[in-house]
Each structure stands twice: as structure tokens, then as C-alpha cells.
Motif scaffolding. Structure first.
Motif, PDB file in Angstrom:
ATOM      1  N   ASP A   1      17.404 -32.999  81.004  1.00 27.60           N
ATOM      2  CA  ASP A   1      18.130 -31.892  80.386  1.00 27.60           C
ATOM      3  C   ASP A   1      17.784 -31.781  78.906  1.00 27.60           C
ATOM      4  O   ASP A   1      17.038 -32.585  78.354  1.00 27.60           O
ATOM      5  CB  ASP A   1      19.635 -32.048  80.606  1.00 27.60           C
ATOM      6  N   SER A   2      18.309 -30.763  78.256  1.00 30.02           N
ATOM      7  CA  SER A   2      17.914 -30.473  76.875  1.00 30.02           C
ATOM      8  C   SER A   2      18.363 -31.564  75.899  1.00 30.02           C
ATOM      9  O   SER A   2      17.679 -31.803  74.899  1.00 30.02           O
ATOM     10  CB  SER A   2      18.438 -29.111  76.451  1.00 30.02           C
ATOM     11  N   ALA A   3      19.488 -32.224  76.169  1.00 27.84           N
ATOM     12  CA  ALA A   3      19.951 -33.283  75.262  1.00 27.84           C
ATOM     13  C   ALA A   3      18.988 -34.468  75.295  1.00 27.84           C
ATOM     14  O   ALA A   3      18.662 -35.039  74.245  1.00 27.84           O
ATOM     15  CB  ALA A   3      21.353 -33.737  75.652  1.00 27.84           C
ATOM     16  N   GLN A   4      18.511 -34.823  76.471  1.00 24.35           N
ATOM     17  CA  GLN A   4      17.552 -35.927  76.584  1.00 24.35           C
ATOM     18  C   GLN A   4      16.224 -35.548  75.932  1.00 24.35           C
ATOM     19  O   GLN A   4      15.594 -36.373  75.275  1.00 24.35           O
ATOM     20  CB  GLN A   4      17.318 -36.296  78.040  1.00 24.35           C
ATOM     21  N   LEU A   5      15.806 -34.314  76.133  1.00 28.78           N
ATOM     22  CA  LEU A   5      14.562 -33.846  75.534  1.00 28.78           C
ATOM     23  C   LEU A   5      14.658 -33.859  74.010  1.00 28.78           C
ATOM     24  O   LEU A   5      13.733 -34.310  73.318  1.00 28.78           O
ATOM     25  CB  LEU A   5      14.240 -32.438  76.032  1.00 28.78           C
ATOM     26  N   LEU A   6      15.776 -33.409  73.478  1.00 24.65           N
ATOM     27  CA  LEU A   6      15.989 -33.412  72.041  1.00 24.65           C
ATOM     28  C   LEU A   6      15.988 -34.831  71.492  1.00 24.65           C
ATOM     29  O   LEU A   6      15.370 -35.101  70.450  1.00 24.65           O
ATOM     30  CB  LEU A   6      17.308 -32.708  71.714  1.00 24.65           C
ATOM     31  N   LEU A   7      16.635 -35.745  72.185  1.00 30.54           N
ATOM     32  CA  LEU A   7      16.652 -37.146  71.770  1.00 30.54           C
ATOM     33  C   LEU A   7      15.228 -37.717  71.772  1.00 30.54           C
ATOM     34  O   LEU A   7      14.826 -38.406  70.836  1.00 30.54           O
ATOM     35  CB  LEU A   7      17.555 -37.964  72.698  1.00 30.54           C
ATOM     36  N   PHE A   8      14.465 -37.420  72.803  1.00 34.46           N
ATOM     37  CA  PHE A   8      13.082 -37.889  72.882  1.00 34.46           C
ATOM     38  C   PHE A   8      12.246 -37.338  71.726  1.00 34.46           C
ATOM     39  O   PHE A   8      11.466 -38.069  71.105  1.00 34.46           O
ATOM     40  CB  PHE A   8      12.461 -37.475  74.222  1.00 34.46           C
ATOM     41  N   ILE A   9      12.427 -36.057  71.407  1.00 32.91           N
ATOM     42  CA  ILE A   9      11.686 -35.442  70.306  1.00 32.91           C
ATOM     43  C   ILE A   9      12.066 -36.093  68.978  1.00 32.91           C
ATOM     44  O   ILE A   9      11.202 -36.369  68.146  1.00 32.91           O
ATOM     45  CB  ILE A   9      11.909 -33.915  70.285  1.00 32.91           C
ATOM     46  N   TYR A  10      13.349 -36.345  68.757  1.00 31.24           N
ATOM     47  CA  TYR A  10      13.791 -37.000  67.525  1.00 31.24           C
ATOM     48  C   TYR A  10      13.183 -38.391  67.394  1.00 31.24           C
ATOM     49  O   TYR A  10      12.723 -38.786  66.320  1.00 31.24           O
ATOM     50  CB  TYR A  10      15.311 -37.112  67.470  1.00 31.24           C
ATOM     51  N   ILE A  11      13.189 -39.142  68.473  1.00 30.83           N
ATOM     52  CA  ILE A  11      12.631 -40.496  68.438  1.00 30.83           C
ATOM     53  C   ILE A  11      11.126 -40.453  68.201  1.00 30.83           C
ATOM     54  O   ILE A  11      10.586 -41.192  67.378  1.00 30.83           O
ATOM     55  CB  ILE A  11      12.980 -41.266  69.730  1.00 30.83           C
ATOM     56  N   ALA A  12      10.421 -39.569  68.912  1.00 31.29           N
ATOM     57  CA  ALA A  12       8.972 -39.449  68.743  1.00 31.29           C
ATOM     58  C   ALA A  12       8.625 -39.006  67.321  1.00 31.29           C
ATOM     59  O   ALA A  12       7.689 -39.539  66.704  1.00 31.29           O
ATOM     60  CB  ALA A  12       8.398 -38.472  69.764  1.00 31.29           C
ATOM     61  N   ALA A  13       9.366 -38.058  66.778  1.00 32.80           N
ATOM     62  CA  ALA A  13       9.115 -37.587  65.413  1.00 32.80           C
ATOM     63  C   ALA A  13       9.372 -38.710  64.402  1.00 32.80           C
ATOM     64  O   ALA A  13       8.633 -38.843  63.423  1.00 32.80           O
ATOM     65  CB  ALA A  13       9.986 -36.373  65.101  1.00 32.80           C
ATOM     66  N   GLY A  14      10.389 -39.506  64.647  1.00 33.02           N
ATOM     67  CA  GLY A  14      10.680 -40.636  63.754  1.00 33.02           C
ATOM     68  C   GLY A  14       9.562 -41.660  63.766  1.00 33.02           C
ATOM     69  O   GLY A  14       9.159 -42.171  62.711  1.00 33.02           O
ATOM     70  N   ILE A  15       9.035 -41.956  64.940  1.00 33.53           N
ATOM     71  CA  ILE A  15       7.941 -42.922  65.050  1.00 33.53           C
ATOM     72  C   ILE A  15       6.682 -42.394  64.369  1.00 33.53           C
ATOM     73  O   ILE A  15       6.030 -43.103  63.605  1.00 33.53           O
ATOM     74  CB  ILE A  15       7.675 -43.270  66.532  1.00 33.53           C
ATOM     75  N   VAL A  16       6.357 -41.129  64.622  1.00 34.23           N
ATOM     76  CA  VAL A  16       5.171 -40.525  63.994  1.00 34.23           C
ATOM     77  C   VAL A  16       5.349 -40.486  62.472  1.00 34.23           C
ATOM     78  O   VAL A  16       4.422 -40.801  61.721  1.00 34.23           O
ATOM     79  CB  VAL A  16       4.906 -39.117  64.563  1.00 34.23           C
ATOM     80  N   GLY A  17       6.516 -40.115  62.000  1.00 35.30           N
ATOM     81  CA  GLY A  17       6.784 -40.086  60.562  1.00 35.30           C
ATOM     82  C   GLY A  17       6.666 -41.465  59.930  1.00 35.30           C
ATOM     83  O   GLY A  17       6.109 -41.616  58.839  1.00 35.30           O
TER      84      GLY A  17
END
Length: 52
Positions: free
Chosen positions: A2-18
Motif C-alpha cells: 500500500d501507499s504507506a509502505q511505499l512511502l516508508l520505503f522511499i524515505y528509507i531509500a532516500a536516506g541511505i542514498v543521501g
């Protein structure tokens, strides 16, 4: 997924890349500073007439 899980995944991935980008930039800045100081020191030693 669902969108909440997708958003959480994007936040985590963006944090790691940053985080990785931050360390790469920091490494490049420190490396440039060290090389600049080493170059200046070499020129100083050469001007004083000391052997390497």
C-alpha cells in the motif's frame, strides 16, 4: 504494497542514498584539502633546497 509502505520505503531509500552521497562529498573535500597541503609543503621544501 500500500501507499504507506511505499512511502516508508522511499524515505528509507532516500536516506541511505543521501548518507552515501554525504560521505562521498566529505571524502572528496578532505582529499582535496590534504592534496593541496601536501603540494604546498612539497613546494616549500623545494624552495628551501632540501632533498626529498
Amino acid at each position: 504494497m500500500d501507499s504507506a509502505q511505499l512511502l516508508l520505503f522511499i524515505y528509507i531509500a532516500a536516506g541511505i542514498v543521501g548518507f552515501i552521497l554525504w560521505w562521498l562529498i566529505l571524502w572528496a573535500v578532505v582529499r582535496a584539502g590534504v592534496l593541496s597541503a601536501l603540494r604546498a609543503h612539497s613546494e616549500e621544501q623545494r624552495e628551501m633546497g632540501r632533498p626529498r
